[in-house]
Write an enzyme that holds these catalytic residues in place. Structure first.
Site, PDB file in Angstrom:
ATOM      1  N   GLY A  91     -90.360 -13.823 -85.370  1.00 24.79           N
ATOM      2  CA  GLY A  91     -89.930 -13.620 -86.745  1.00 24.79           C
ATOM      3  C   GLY A  91     -90.292 -14.750 -87.666  1.00 24.79           C
ATOM      4  CG  HIS A 134     -82.574 -16.005 -96.919  1.00 20.69           C
ATOM      5  ND1 HIS A 134     -82.614 -16.034 -95.542  1.00 20.69           N
ATOM      6  CD2 HIS A 134     -82.585 -17.295 -97.333  1.00 20.69           C
ATOM      7  CE1 HIS A 134     -82.646 -17.291 -95.128  1.00 20.69           C
ATOM      8  NE2 HIS A 134     -82.645 -18.079 -96.196  1.00 20.69           N
ATOM      9  CB  ILE A 136     -79.908 -11.165-101.246  1.00 21.77           C
ATOM     10  CG1 ILE A 136     -79.366 -10.544-102.540  1.00 21.77           C
ATOM     11  CG2 ILE A 136     -80.572 -12.513-101.501  1.00 21.77           C
ATOM     12  CD1 ILE A 136     -78.255 -11.356-103.164  1.00 21.77           C
ATOM     13  CG  ASP A 164     -81.363 -10.687 -92.343  1.00 24.59           C
ATOM     14  OD1 ASP A 164     -82.504 -10.747 -92.829  1.00 24.59           O
ATOM     15  OD2 ASP A 164     -80.552 -11.627 -92.397  1.00 24.59           O
TER      16      ASP A 164
END
Length: 383
Positions: A91, A134, A136, A164
């Protein structure tokens, strides 16, 4: 009985967020997943102190091998492990694995059947591919964040569940299983490019369909499923706790009105969007008349489509969750149990979270690395 993925060997390049969650899902289903942790740097700050402890729930069910990936011996060791693996997942930002010499090309040269899963926020390509971000941010670009929250407030972040984990980790795990099934026919592995922004958008497929049809407004809290409807929302109770109502179908709505002792003819216009704000105020006042427990006694288990809004302390204690074993304890830490269920296979948590490097020597022995090579790696502090 072993989980449905028993016999599958997975290498997880340890990171944050979606990759560990996907690895947890695979391990819960019986795959042997080894975590490749970075060797600890003495004195380095740890912004996430729970990591590497029993509270690192997403690290459950797998062993840890700590490597100093800056050393060439670590790269050679990694490629030897890749040669024996079915799957590798990572990731990092695009290009990081390539700089380590562990990108898809060298890995698949060593193991042509390897499924190489990559999870990023923006995807491996595109103008934003290498930008920071991130959950959001990815949810924002998908169009879904704008749809969440109340009309008179900014969009509300739904924790980091959608980007996520739902749009990221679960899509990666799904992609891994798809690629493994395809490899049975082709005999070849492939690279999975899972982008959280695309997974988040995909989770909104139904809402995009509603909007295209003309039955969804871009105004928050003005639609059927976003808190706009008086029969699909959460309401405060007399004790300050909350209940959830989802009485969409006419028969469920009729029962809601009956159990709430509502005879006001204004409520007959269930689907009149113009009346929803007024009806919402009226029904909110009704729910304030009883405690959460009183509403549970009246409605729980009925056709109203009702549930109390529980916090994370009380959810594991609810009789339904207890009857199904929906939560478990691992090393004294309460956490969600593996899901979904299978008729024959038995997903389970095989071990509590490991500390970084806890199983380094044992893993290498199990993966047929010669004892003298392990000793040399220890001597050079590669592991």
């Amino acid at each position: 009985m072993a989980g449905p993925l028993a016999g599958l060997r997975v290498i997880e390049m340890v990171g944050l967020g979606p990759c560990p969650f996907a690895a947890m899902m695979l391990a819960d289903m019986g795959a042997e997943v080894i975590r490749i942790d970075r060797k600890a740097v003495p004195g380095a700050a740890n912004p996430f102190p729970m990591l590497g402890t029993k509270f690192d729930v997403m690290a459950r069910g797998r062993r840890s091998l700590a490597l100093d990936l800056k050393q060439p011996e670590a790269r050679e060791l990694m490629l030897d492990l890749v040669a024996q693996a079915d799957v590798l997942i990572e990731g990092f930002r695009p290009g990081v694995m390539e700089r380590l010499g562990l990108g898809p090309q060298p890995c698949q040269e060593r193991n042509p059947k390897l499924v190489y899963g990559r999870i990023t926020g923006w995807g491996q390509t595109g103008p934003l591919a290498k930008a920071a971000g991130h959950d959001i941010n990815y949810l924002a670009l998908s169009g879904m964040l704008q749809a969440m929250g109340r009309a008179d407030t900014p969009p509300a972040p739904p924790l980091n569940l959608v980007g996520d984990f739902g749009g990221g980790a679960m899509m990666l795990a799904f992609g891994v299983v798809c690629a493994l099934l395809e490899a049975r026919t082709s005999g070849k592995g492939q690279v999975i490019d899972a982008a959280m922004v695309e997974g988040s958008a995909l989770l909104g497929a139904m809402i995009y369909g509603f909007r295209a049809f003309g039955s969804w407004s871009d105004q928050r809290a003005a639609n059927l499923l976003d808190g706009g409807a008086h029969f699909y929302d959460t309401y405060a109770c007399a004790d300050g706790k909350f209940v959830s109502i989802g009485a969409i179908e006419p028969q469920f709505y009729a029962l809601l009105l009956r159990l709430c002792d509502i005879s006001d003819p204004a409520f007959d216009a269930q689907m009149d969007v113009t009346q929803w704000p007024t009806l919402k105020q009226k029904i909110a006042a009704i729910f304030l008349r009883k405690t959460q427990q009183e509403w549970c006694l009246l409605m729980e288990g009925s056709e109203v489509c009702f549930a109390p809004v529980l916090d994370m302390a009380t959810a594991p204690l609810h009789p339904h969750n207890q009857a199904r074993g929906s939560f478990i304890e691992v090393a004294g830490v309460s956490q969600p149990a593996p899901a979904p269920r299978f008729s024959r296979s038995t997903p389970e948590v095989s071990a509590p979270p490991a500390t970084p490097g806890q199983h380094s020597e044992a893993i290498l022995k199990d993966w047929q690395i010669a004892p003298e090579r392990i000793a040399a790696l220890l001597a050079k502090q590669v592991i």
